[in-house]
Design a protein around this motif. Structure first.
Motif, short mmCIF file in Angstrom:
data_model
loop_
_atom_site.label_atom_id
_atom_site.label_comp_id
_atom_site.label_asym_id
_atom_site.label_seq_id
_atom_site.Cartn_x
_atom_site.Cartn_y
_atom_site.Cartn_z
N ILE A 271 0.81 -1.22 0.00
CA ILE A 271 0.00 0.00 0.00
C ILE A 271 0.85 1.27 0.00
O ILE A 271 0.31 2.38 -0.14
CB ILE A 271 -0.97 0.03 1.20
N SER A 272 2.17 1.12 0.14
CA SER A 272 3.01 2.32 0.24
C SER A 272 4.04 2.47 -0.87
O SER A 272 4.60 3.56 -1.04
CB SER A 272 3.75 2.33 1.59
N LYS A 273 4.27 1.41 -1.66
CA LYS A 273 5.40 1.46 -2.60
C LYS A 273 5.26 2.56 -3.65
O LYS A 273 6.26 3.21 -4.00
CB LYS A 273 5.57 0.09 -3.28
N ASP A 274 4.05 2.82 -4.14
CA ASP A 274 3.90 3.85 -5.16
C ASP A 274 4.01 5.25 -4.57
O ASP A 274 4.12 6.24 -5.31
CB ASP A 274 2.58 3.69 -5.91
N ARG A 275 3.97 5.36 -3.24
CA ARG A 275 4.09 6.66 -2.58
C ARG A 275 5.55 7.06 -2.38
O ARG A 275 5.84 8.19 -2.02
CB ARG A 275 3.38 6.64 -1.22
N ILE A 320 -8.16 4.78 4.64
CA ILE A 320 -6.88 4.06 4.62
C ILE A 320 -5.70 5.00 4.80
O ILE A 320 -4.58 4.57 5.05
CB ILE A 320 -6.75 3.26 3.30
N GLY A 321 -5.95 6.31 4.70
CA GLY A 321 -4.89 7.28 4.95
C GLY A 321 -4.34 7.21 6.36
O GLY A 321 -3.28 7.75 6.65
N GLY A 322 -5.09 6.53 7.25
CA GLY A 322 -4.54 6.30 8.58
C GLY A 322 -3.35 5.36 8.55
O GLY A 322 -2.56 5.33 9.49
N TRP A 323 -3.24 4.60 7.47
CA TRP A 323 -2.13 3.67 7.29
C TRP A 323 -1.22 4.07 6.13
O TRP A 323 -0.01 3.98 6.23
CB TRP A 323 -2.66 2.25 7.00
N GLN A 324 -1.82 4.52 5.06
CA GLN A 324 -1.08 4.76 3.81
C GLN A 324 -0.50 6.17 3.79
O GLN A 324 -1.23 7.15 3.99
CB GLN A 324 -2.01 4.55 2.62
N PRO A 325 0.79 6.31 3.52
CA PRO A 325 1.36 7.66 3.45
C PRO A 325 0.91 8.39 2.20
O PRO A 325 0.44 7.79 1.23
CB PRO A 325 2.87 7.38 3.41
N HIS A 326 1.04 9.70 2.24
CA HIS A 326 0.78 10.50 1.05
C HIS A 326 1.96 10.35 0.08
O HIS A 326 3.06 9.96 0.49
CB HIS A 326 0.60 11.97 1.42
N PRO A 327 1.76 10.66 -1.20
CA PRO A 327 2.88 10.58 -2.15
C PRO A 327 4.02 11.50 -1.74
O PRO A 327 3.79 12.63 -1.28
CB PRO A 327 2.23 11.02 -3.47
N ALA A 328 5.23 11.02 -1.92
CA ALA A 328 6.41 11.80 -1.53
C ALA A 328 6.42 13.17 -2.21
O ALA A 328 6.80 14.17 -1.59
CB ALA A 328 7.68 11.02 -1.87
N ALA A 329 5.99 13.23 -3.47
CA ALA A 329 5.99 14.50 -4.19
C ALA A 329 5.08 15.52 -3.52
O ALA A 329 5.41 16.71 -3.43
CB ALA A 329 5.55 14.28 -5.64
N ASP A 330 3.92 15.07 -3.01
CA ASP A 330 3.00 15.99 -2.34
C ASP A 330 3.57 16.45 -1.00
O ASP A 330 3.41 17.62 -0.62
CB ASP A 330 1.65 15.31 -2.12
N ILE A 331 4.20 15.53 -0.30
CA ILE A 331 4.78 15.89 1.00
C ILE A 331 5.87 16.95 0.81
O ILE A 331 5.94 17.93 1.54
CB ILE A 331 5.38 14.64 1.68
N PHE A 332 6.71 16.75 -0.20
CA PHE A 332 7.80 17.69 -0.47
C PHE A 332 7.24 19.05 -0.89
O PHE A 332 7.70 20.10 -0.43
CB PHE A 332 8.71 17.14 -1.55
N LYS A 333 6.24 19.04 -1.73
CA LYS A 333 5.67 20.30 -2.23
C LYS A 333 5.00 21.08 -1.11
O LYS A 333 5.16 22.30 -1.01
CB LYS A 333 4.66 20.00 -3.34
N ASN A 334 4.24 20.39 -0.27
CA ASN A 334 3.49 21.07 0.78
C ASN A 334 4.32 21.37 2.01
O ASN A 334 3.93 22.20 2.84
CB ASN A 334 2.29 20.21 1.19
#
Length: 661
Positions: A271-275, A320-334
Motif C-alpha cells: 500500500i506504500s510502494k507507489d508513494r 486508509i490514509g490512517g495507514w497509507q502515506p501521502h505521495p512523496a511529491a506531495d509531502i515535499f511540495k506542501n
C-alpha cells in the motif's frame, strides 16, 4: 502517526472529557426496554476485589462476522458496574467510526443504584469529530454518551454493530484493561474456504471452542485488571495488556495481512510502494543538500536533517490514509506530513542519491509490540537507512542487523530534538516491523550507551558566614535529557524559560536570585546544550551556634520516589544516562570542617552511584556520578532499586558541619 485504529481510539478518548458534554436525563425505561443479558450481568455475584477497585466489567462479548467478500461486521456487548465514585468514567460509552467503518446500530442502557432502568434515546447520544486541534485533520468520529444512573452500584451497558474497513484483515481483541473483567469472549464467524491465524500478545494462548461451520469462540473468566495508577516507574499499559490478534483470509480478498511478520511487511509495502517514488524536484533538492559530500553518513545526515527540521508535522488522515502515506511529491511540495509521510519522503530523497531506506512500523511505548505476536499494532512510523557493506563510523549509534545480514541505521525524522545517528529513549530496546518485502521482519532496537545521554553540572560557590551562597553555574546536557530544554529555548518565551529555571531551583533553595542566564547550542543537536548563570541563595547554610551546616550536593536531584507495595509488573528505568556533578564551596573565613559525609559507592549492575566530599585547602569539593545502564528490570529486582533509591536520597540530604576556629 495515528494510523492504528486502536491508537486513534485511545488518543481521542483522552480528550473526550475536555468537551464538558453532559447528556440530558433519559426517560425511565419500560419494563422490557433493558435486555435480559444486561439484567443477568447486573445480578451476578462478584469476586472479592481490593477496596481500591473503581469498577468492573461484568460482561464483554465481541462477535466478528466475515462476509464472503472479506468485509467484516463487529458486534460488541459490554456491561460495566461502578464500584466507587472514581469509577464513573469507566462506564462512559465511546464508539469510534469513520467513513469506512460505519456504525450500523448502537443501543445504550443503564440500571441505577436504586434499581431504576433507563434506555437512552438516539438523540441523547452525541456525535463528535476530531478536527483542527494542533493542525490535524482526521475523518474519525465518535459517538459517546454519559448514561444516567452511572453512580456507585450502577450498571451501564451498550450493544453496537459496526462494519469494518475492507483493506484490513486483522482484528485485535483486547481482553485485558485497567479494571478487572468477570466474563468475556470473542467469537469468529468465517465463510466457507476462509482460514484464520491467531497469535497472543503478552499472554498465554487459550484454545478456541470449535462451534463447527467455521465458527470459533474464545472465552475468559475473571481477568485481572492492570491498574498502574499507584505503581512507580511502571511500563506503559500497552506493553502489559494481553490481546488476541486474529488474521483471516479467503479467496478474492485484495489485501491480506497474514499472521507472520513477513506478510505484514509485504502488506504495508503493497500500500506504500507507489508513494515512495521521487519527483524531479525531490531529486534536485537531495542533490543540492549532498553537493560535495561523498561519505555515507554526511549524505544521510544532510537529507535526514532537512526532513526532520523543514517538513512540518501535520496530520491529514481519511480512511486508509490512517495507514497509507501521502505521495512523496506531495509531502515535499506542501512541506508538511505526519510520521509515515516524513519517513516516506526521507526514503524517497535518499533513493535519489544512491542510499536505500525503508519504513519501520513502531509503537512509541516501549515493548507494546510483542515480537512473538505478528500484527499491525503500533502508532508510529520511522525509517531504516541501509548502511553500505563494510562501512564503519563511530557516529552511527542506533544500528541494527537484519537476518539478511544487512545493517540499518534507525532514525526517526519526526522526533525533532534527537540527533541524527541516535534514537529517542522510548524506542530503545523495543521492537519494530522492518518493511522490506519478502525480507520483512521484526527487529529489536538497540539500547544506547549512557554516554550518549548526559548531564554535567559544575559550579563554584562562595559561602558567607550568615549561610548565604553565591556562585557561577554551568550545566551541559546532551541527548534526550536535553530535549525538553531545547524545545523550551526554541519555542518558549522569556517568561516560560525563567519560570522553568526557577521551578528547577526551588527544589533545592528556599530563597534565591538568578542572573546572567546564557544558553548555547540550542539547535545543534550533536553538541551539548550549555546553560550558564549566576546564583545567589539566602539561608543555604543553617547556623546552630558556632556551627554552620551546609549540603555538599548544592543542587540537582536524582532521587526518585518508590513505595513498599509488592511488585508484580516490570520496572521501567526510562532511559540510559549518566549524570556528573562537580561543585566547589569556598568556606567563609574563620571556619573549618568539623564533619564531612562519608564517600558513597554502590553498583547494582543496572545502575551505579558514587559520590565524594573532601576538603582542598579552604574549599569543600563534592563530586558524584550516577549511571543508568539498563532500561527494563523484572519485578523481582525492585528491592535492589529501593536500595539504590535509599542510597541516593541519603547522599543528597547529607550535610557537612562547619565550625568556627
Amino acid at each position: 502517526m495515528t494510523q492504528a485504529i486502536l491508537f486513534r481510539f485511545a488518543f481521542q478518548f483522552s480528550i473526550l472529557f475536555l468537551l464538558g458534554v453532559v447528556t440530558q436525563r433519559s426517560a425511565l425505561a419500560g419494563k422490557d426496554s433493558v435486555p435480559d443479558w444486561v439484567r443477568a450481568a447486573a445480578r451476578q455475584s462478584l469476586p472479592t476485589y481490593p477496596a481500591t477497585t473503581n469498577a468492573v466489567v461484568l460482561l464483554d462479548e465481541t462477535t466478528l462476522t466475515v462476509g464472503p467478500d472479506g468485509h467484516a461486521v463487529r458486534r460488541h456487548r459490554r456491561a460495566v458496574k461502578i464500584l466507587r465514585q472514581a469509577g464513573r468514567d469507566e462506564a462512559d460509552v465511546f464508539v469510534q467510526f469513520d467513513k469506512e467503518s460505519k456504525i450500523l446500530a448502537l443501543h445504550i442502557w443503564s440500571i441505577g443504584p436504586d434499581g431504576h432502568e433507563y434506555a437512552m434515546k438516539d438523540n441523547e447520544v452525541l456525535e463528535r469529530g476530531y478536527d483542527g486541534a494542533g493542525g490535524l485533520y482526521d475523518d474519525a468520529r465518535y459517538k459517546m454518551a454519559l448514561a444516567p444512573g452511572r453512580d456507585p452500584g450502577g450498571v451501564v451497558a451498550y450493544q453496537s454493530e459496526q462494519r469494518l474497513p475492507g483493506y484490513v484483515s486483522e482484528v485485535d481483541w483486547h481482553f485485558q484493561e485497567n479494571i478487572p473483567t468477570v466474563a468475556e469472549s470473542f467469537n469468529l464467524e468465517l465463510p466457507p474456504n476462509y482460514t484464520y491465524g491467531a497469535v497472543w500478545a503478552h499472554a498465554k494462548p487459550v484454545a478456541p471452542i470449535d462451534l463447527e461451520h467455521q465458527h470459533y469462540r474464545w472465552e475468559m473468566k475473571d481477568v485481572a485488571g492492570i491498574d498502574l495508577a499507584h505503581v512507580p516507574m511502571h511500563p506503559s499499559g500497552r506493553a502489559l495488556e494481553g490481546r488476541l490478534v486474529i488474521h483471516y483470509s479467503g479467496p478474492g480478498m485484495p489485501l491480506v495481512t497474514g499472521s507472520t511478520w513477513q506478510s505484514i511487511g509485504e502488506w504495508y509495502q503493497q500500500i506504500s510502494k507507489d508513494r515512495l517514488v521521487a519527483s524531479p524536484e525531490i531529486a534536485a533538492k537531495a542533490s543540492e543538500l549532498t553537493a560535495g559530500k561523498t561519505d555515507f553518513y554526511d549524505k544521510s545526515e544532510a537529507v535526514s536533517e532537512f526532513v526532520q527540521k523543514q517538513i512540518r508535522y501535520f496530520v491529514i488522515e481519511m480512511g486508509i490514509g490512517g495507514w497509507q502515506p501521502h505521495p512523496a511529491a506531495d509531502i515535499f511540495k506542501n512541506r508538511y506530513g505526519d510520521c509515515k509521510d516524513k519517513a516516506t519522503l526521507l526514503s524517497a530523497m535518499l533513493s535519489t542519491v544512491g542510499i536505500h531506506a525503508t519504513l519501520v512500523l513502531v509503537d512509541t511505548n516501549r515493548n507494546a509490540i510483542d515480537p512473538d505476536a505478528p500484527s499491525m499494532f503500533g502508532n508510529h512510523m520511522i525509517a531504516a537507512i541501509e548502511i553500505p557493506k563494510g562501512y564503519e563510523s563511530p557516529k552511527l549509534k542506533s544500528v541494527v542487523t537484519a537476518k539478511t545480514g544487512r545493517r540499518y541505521l534507525i532514525f526517526d525524522p519526526t522526533w525533532e530534538k534527537t540527533a541524527f545517528g541516535q534514537l529517542e529513549h522510548n524506542l530503545q530496546g523495543g521492537y519494530g516491523v522492518l518493511t522490506e518485502g519478502a525480507d520483512s521482519q521484526v527487529i529489536q532496537f538497540p539500547v544506547l550507551s549512557p554516554m550518549l545521554n548526559t548531564i554535567h553540572r559544575s559550579a563554584s560557590f562562595q559561602l558567607q558566614d550568615d549561610g548565604s551562597l553565591k556562585g557561577n553555574i554551568t550545566e551541559k546536557r546532551f541527548g534526550d535529557v536535553s530535549e525538553m530544554r531545547r524545545d523550551l529555548y526554541t519555542s518558549g518565551n522569556a517568561k516560560e524559560q525563567q519560570e522553568f529555571l526557577d521551578h528547577s531551583l526551588q527544589q533545592d533553595f528556599t530563597s534565591f536570585k538568578v542572573a546572567d542566564v546564557k544558553v548555547e547550542n540550542v539547535e545543534s543537536l550533536n553538541k551539548e546544550l550549555t546553560t550558564t548563570y549566576t546564583l545567589e541563595a539566602a539561608r543555604f547554610g543553617k547556623t546552630m551556634g558556632p556551627l554552620l551546616m551546609v549540603r555538599p550536593r548544592v543542587f540537582g536531584r536524582q532521587d526518585f520516589d518508590l513505595n513498599h507495595e509488592p511488585r508484580t509488573v516490570p520496572i521501567d528505568l526510562r532511559q540510559t544516562m549518566q549524570v556528573q556533578d562537580d561543585y566547589s564551596i569556598d568556606l567563609p573565613a574563620g571556619y573549618v570542617v568539623d564533619e564531612i559525609p562519608d564517600p558513597v559507592s554502590v553498583d547494582m549492575g543496572f545502575a551505579s552511584y558514587t559520590s565524594s566530599s573532601k576538603m582542598d585547602g579552604n574549599t569543600l569539593r563534592y563530586t558524584r556520578t550516577y549511571t543508568v545502564r539498563e532500561l527494563t528490570l523484572p519485578a523481582e529486582r525492585y528491592g535492589e532499586l529501593q536500595k539504590l533509591a535509599s542510597v541516593i536520597s541519603n547522599d543528597e540530604q547529607s550535610s557537612a558541619v562547619l565550625k568556627k576556629k
